[in-house]
Design an enzyme around this catalytic site. Structure first.
Site, PDB file in Angstrom:
ATOM      1  N   GLY A 144      16.440  73.635  29.205  1.00  0.00           N
ATOM      2  CA  GLY A 144      16.901  74.865  28.565  1.00  0.00           C
ATOM      3  C   GLY A 144      18.122  75.516  29.185  1.00  0.00           C
TER       4      GLY A 144
ATOM      5  CG  MET B  89      16.196  64.605  38.595  1.00  0.00           C
ATOM      6  SD  MET B  89      15.909  65.828  37.309  1.00  0.00           S
ATOM      7  CE  MET B  89      14.708  64.948  36.330  1.00  0.00           C
TER       8      MET B  89
ATOM      9  CG  HIS C 272      16.635  61.799  35.125  1.00  0.00           C
ATOM     10  ND1 HIS C 272      17.053  63.002  34.577  1.00  0.00           N
ATOM     11  CD2 HIS C 272      17.337  61.647  36.279  1.00  0.00           C
ATOM     12  CE1 HIS C 272      17.958  63.542  35.368  1.00  0.00           C
ATOM     13  NE2 HIS C 272      18.149  62.753  36.412  1.00  0.00           N
TER      14      HIS C 272
ATOM     15  CG  HIS D 207      15.135  61.738  29.545  1.00  0.00           C
ATOM     16  ND1 HIS D 207      16.048  60.859  30.101  1.00  0.00           N
ATOM     17  CD2 HIS D 207      15.163  62.833  30.332  1.00  0.00           C
ATOM     18  CE1 HIS D 207      16.601  61.411  31.166  1.00  0.00           C
ATOM     19  NE2 HIS D 207      16.073  62.617  31.341  1.00  0.00           N
TER      20      HIS D 207
ATOM     21  CG  ASP E 272      19.279  64.807  31.251  1.00  0.00           C
ATOM     22  OD1 ASP E 272      18.872  65.691  30.482  1.00  0.00           O
ATOM     23  OD2 ASP E 272      18.590  64.328  32.177  1.00  0.00           O
TER      24      ASP E 272
ATOM     25  CG  MET F 133      12.010  67.171  38.172  1.00  0.00           C
ATOM     26  SD  MET F 133      12.346  68.848  37.610  1.00  0.00           S
ATOM     27  CE  MET F 133      13.224  68.499  36.089  1.00  0.00           C
TER      28      MET F 133
ATOM     29  CG  ASP G 249      13.693  65.015  32.818  1.00  0.00           C
ATOM     30  OD1 ASP G 249      14.652  64.335  33.241  1.00  0.00           O
ATOM     31  OD2 ASP G 249      13.719  65.642  31.747  1.00  0.00           O
TER      32      ASP G 249
ATOM     33  N   GLY H 248      16.771  70.042  37.361  1.00  0.00           N
ATOM     34  CA  GLY H 248      15.651  70.876  37.806  1.00  0.00           C
ATOM     35  C   GLY H 248      14.934  71.572  36.664  1.00  0.00           C
TER      36      GLY H 248
ATOM     37  CB  SER I 231      13.893  65.702  28.094  1.00  0.00           C
ATOM     38  OG  SER I 231      13.188  66.148  29.230  1.00  0.00           O
TER      39      SER I 231
ATOM     40  CG  MET J  92      22.564  64.961  36.041  1.00  0.00           C
ATOM     41  SD  MET J  92      21.165  64.716  34.930  1.00  0.00           S
ATOM     42  CE  MET J  92      20.595  66.400  34.679  1.00  0.00           C
TER      43      MET J  92
ATOM     44  N   GLY K  10      16.006  68.063  25.323  1.00  0.00           N
ATOM     45  CA  GLY K  10      14.683  68.618  25.566  1.00  0.00           C
ATOM     46  C   GLY K  10      14.407  69.765  24.620  1.00  0.00           C
ATOM     47  CB  SER K  11      15.186  73.379  24.836  1.00  0.00           C
ATOM     48  OG  SER K  11      16.406  73.116  25.460  1.00  0.00           O
TER      49      SER K  11
END
Ligand code: DX5
Ligand code: ZN
Length: 224
Positions: A151, A69, A67, A34, A182, A38, A36, A148, A9, A143, A204-205
């Site tokens: 991490g 959101m 994705h 990926h 995710d 938002m 994200d 949002g 991500s 999810m 992601g992280s």
């Protein structure tokens, strides 16, 4: 079932050096990218829109997994399809607020652009809520954190949703359905997630924060 894929991500990348970040994860063996998106309303932060996806499209051949959101996802599908998204996923929770048929219509709209589509459910949404659209879906995104932020800690009950969707898909002749998970995926919990039936693991992280990205991706995919 399809082969397990890792989708880093880019939410965890340095936004001021996004091109380099994308090239780096591709070189480290990522399967998908990926993205994200938002909107500051469905979730509090704002990230980026179609322009970012369009620019990333030029830098990589990897599938771009978008994705969304966002509220009112139908208003944005054209932008992301034109930008070169390979798969677009939309939240059940955002669609449900508008009408009962809105999720199905949105999935059909995505497909009308020749783009793959998927429905997303939050950790507290029962898997059963999206059974009636699985016939249209190339993928279901489960999810394992509330959307949002990157991490966050993995919510283990999300694995029940993965198992339920895998079981439903198998019973209905959809063995090729991708199930993506995710949020909070690490080298430590990836095996359990794969065993539950997920085929696309977003990280992601765990990828961008790793000293050795190639090793992190390999562990999460189950090769190391
Ligand atoms: C959360 C995003 C995730 C997030 C995952 O709203 O949808 O894709 O970036 O980040 P990690 O892997 O750090 O939980
Ligand atoms: Zn995501």
């Amino acid at each position: 079932m399809t082969k397990v894929k890792v989708a880093p991500s880019i939410l965890s990348a340095d936004f001021s050096a996004m091109g380099e970040a994308v090239k780096k994860v591709e070189a480290a063996g990522a399967d998908w990218i990926h993205c994200d998106v938002m909107d500051g309303s469905f979730v509090a932060p704002i990230t980026f829109g179609g322009q970012m996806v369009k620019n990333i499209r030029k830098l990589t051949k990897l599938p771009l997994d978008v994705h969304l959101m966002i509220e009112h996802p139908q208003t944005q599908i054209k932008f992301f399809a034109d930008a070169g998204a390979d798969i677009i996923t939309v939240h059940y929770e955002a669609c449900k607020k508008i009408s009962d048929g809105y999720l199905r219509e949105t999935l059909q709209l995505i497909k009308s652009y020749g783009v793959k589509c998927g429905a997303v459910i939050n950790p507290d949404t029962p898997a059963e809520c999206i059974y009636d659209v699985i016939d249209l879906c190339d993928m279901v995104l489960i999810m394992s954190v509330f959307p949002g932020y990157g991490g966050q800690k993995f919510i283990p009950s999300a694995l029940e949703n993965v198992k339920k969707v895998r079981e439903y898909a198998a019973k209905n002749g959809k063995n090729e359905l991708e199930i993506e998970i995710d949020g909070g995926v690490t080298t430590g919990n990836a095996e359990l997630i794969r065993q539950a039936g997920a085929t696309v693991l977003v990280a992601g992280s765990a990828v961008f924060g790793a000293d050795d990205m190639r090793a992190a991706i390999g562990y999460i995919r189950g090769e190391i």
